[in-house]
Design a protein around this motif. Structure first.
Motif, mmCIF file in Angstrom:
data_model
loop_
_atom_site.group_PDB
_atom_site.id
_atom_site.type_symbol
_atom_site.label_atom_id
_atom_site.label_comp_id
_atom_site.label_asym_id
_atom_site.label_seq_id
_atom_site.Cartn_x
_atom_site.Cartn_y
_atom_site.Cartn_z
ATOM 1 N N ARG A 41 0.832 -1.207 0.000
ATOM 2 C CA ARG A 41 0.000 0.000 0.000
ATOM 3 C C ARG A 41 0.869 1.261 0.000
ATOM 4 O O ARG A 41 0.597 2.222 -0.731
ATOM 5 N N ARG A 42 1.921 1.260 0.797
ATOM 6 C CA ARG A 42 2.776 2.440 0.862
ATOM 7 C C ARG A 42 3.548 2.640 -0.443
ATOM 8 O O ARG A 42 3.766 3.781 -0.863
ATOM 9 N N ARG A 43 3.941 1.560 -1.072
ATOM 10 C CA ARG A 43 4.603 1.704 -2.369
ATOM 11 C C ARG A 43 3.648 2.322 -3.388
ATOM 12 O O ARG A 43 4.039 3.181 -4.188
ATOM 13 N N PRO A 51 10.135 7.587 3.011
ATOM 14 C CA PRO A 51 10.579 6.998 4.288
ATOM 15 C C PRO A 51 9.609 5.981 4.874
ATOM 16 O O PRO A 51 10.043 4.973 5.452
ATOM 17 N N ASP A 52 8.291 6.218 4.745
ATOM 18 C CA ASP A 52 7.335 5.236 5.263
ATOM 19 C C ASP A 52 7.439 3.913 4.515
ATOM 20 O O ASP A 52 7.325 2.833 5.112
ATOM 21 N N THR A 53 7.645 3.992 3.202
ATOM 22 C CA THR A 53 7.802 2.777 2.409
ATOM 23 C C THR A 53 9.058 2.022 2.828
ATOM 24 O O THR A 53 9.039 0.794 3.019
ATOM 25 N N ASP A 208 17.329 -7.696 13.791
ATOM 26 C CA ASP A 208 15.900 -7.399 13.838
ATOM 27 C C ASP A 208 15.593 -6.009 14.335
ATOM 28 O O ASP A 208 14.710 -5.793 15.156
ATOM 29 N N ARG A 209 16.310 -5.031 13.839
ATOM 30 C CA ARG A 209 15.930 -3.639 14.076
ATOM 31 C C ARG A 209 14.700 -3.310 13.280
ATOM 32 O O ARG A 209 14.579 -3.675 12.139
ATOM 33 N N LEU A 210 13.818 -2.570 13.857
ATOM 34 C CA LEU A 210 12.635 -2.096 13.144
ATOM 35 C C LEU A 210 12.752 -0.604 12.960
ATOM 36 O O LEU A 210 13.054 0.125 13.892
ATOM 37 N N ALA A 211 12.463 -0.147 11.777
ATOM 38 C CA ALA A 211 12.569 1.284 11.493
ATOM 39 C C ALA A 211 11.210 1.940 11.419
ATOM 40 O O ALA A 211 11.089 3.076 11.063
ATOM 41 N N ALA A 212 10.175 1.217 11.764
ATOM 42 C CA ALA A 212 8.815 1.706 11.494
ATOM 43 C C ALA A 212 8.514 2.997 12.209
ATOM 44 O O ALA A 212 8.803 3.157 13.353
#
Length: 212
Positions: A41-43, A51-53, A208-212
């Motif tokens: 959806r973000r793409r 950045p959100d994608t 397992d870093r999350l960048a969300a």
């Protein structure tokens, strides 16, 4: 969702948070499916380099990694790292975090020498940006020591591992934490302070870093 629609920014943020909750409650497949939908959806809404994608791509790579789908995680991490570099540059924390995850993926598929090269570059970046005692720097140093050991460079691994352990003990003592208490953590939207420890016993890669 009925009021905002499935593509609204707040809806997608809620989906991201729900995927993390699925992950935290040991349901990685459901987390993967939801993160994949959010990424698609973000793409469509923002393009590949928003950045959100890129944050959603990072999250999906983490889910794939948790499921042992390392080749897929590797491919997505490579693509995402290239995006962060284009958008934010080499030394942004999001770029360095993704590079650290990619090094883990390289090691997981047997490309340990490539993991060493990327790990050394990433550690230099964290030291330059955050300093030698920052949690992100220390975690990256821990991982690099593992990769060095795995390619047979035991002397270099020992030197880096001992230096990293000493720094972590000092940082943890300053924070009032117990250095030898093993903890498992996952970074959410924030940086290293929330995931200060994971590998306090022995040399075990932290990822397992999350960048969300």
């Amino acid at each position: 969702m009925q009021q905002l629609g499935p593509d609204h920014h707040d809806t997608l943020r809620a989906a991201n948070d729900l995927a993390r909750a699925y992950h935290d409650t040991q349901d990685p497949e459901r987390a993967r499916a939801l993160d994949k939908d959010t990424l698609q959806r973000r793409r469509r809404l923002h393009g590949d380099d928003h950045p959100d994608t890129l944050a959603s791509a990072t999250n999906l790579a983490n889910r794939l990694r948790a499921l042992g789908r390392h080749e897929e995680a590797l491919a997505l991490s490579e693509e995402t790292l290239a995006g962060w570099r284009r958008v934010l540059g080499e030394d942004h924390p999001a770029t360095l975090s993704t590079a650290s995850n990619l090094a883990s993926d390289l090691a997981a598929v047997g490309r340990v020498r490539d993991a060493v090269v990327l790990g050394e570059e990433t550690l230099a970046g964290w030291r330059r940006v955050q300093g030698v005692d920052h949690p992100d720097t220390l975690l990256t140093a821990n991982n690099l020591a593992v990769y060095l050991r795995d390619v047979g460079w035991v002397g270099e691994a020992r030197v880096l591992g001992e230096e990293t352990l000493e720094r972590r003990r000092r940082v943890l003592a300053h924070a009032g934490l117990v250095p030898h208490q093993p903890q498992v953590y996952e970074a959410g939207a924030c940086g290293g302070a929330q995931w200060l420890l994971r590998c306090s016993r022995g040399l075990t890669p932290c990822n397992d870093r999350l960048a969300a």
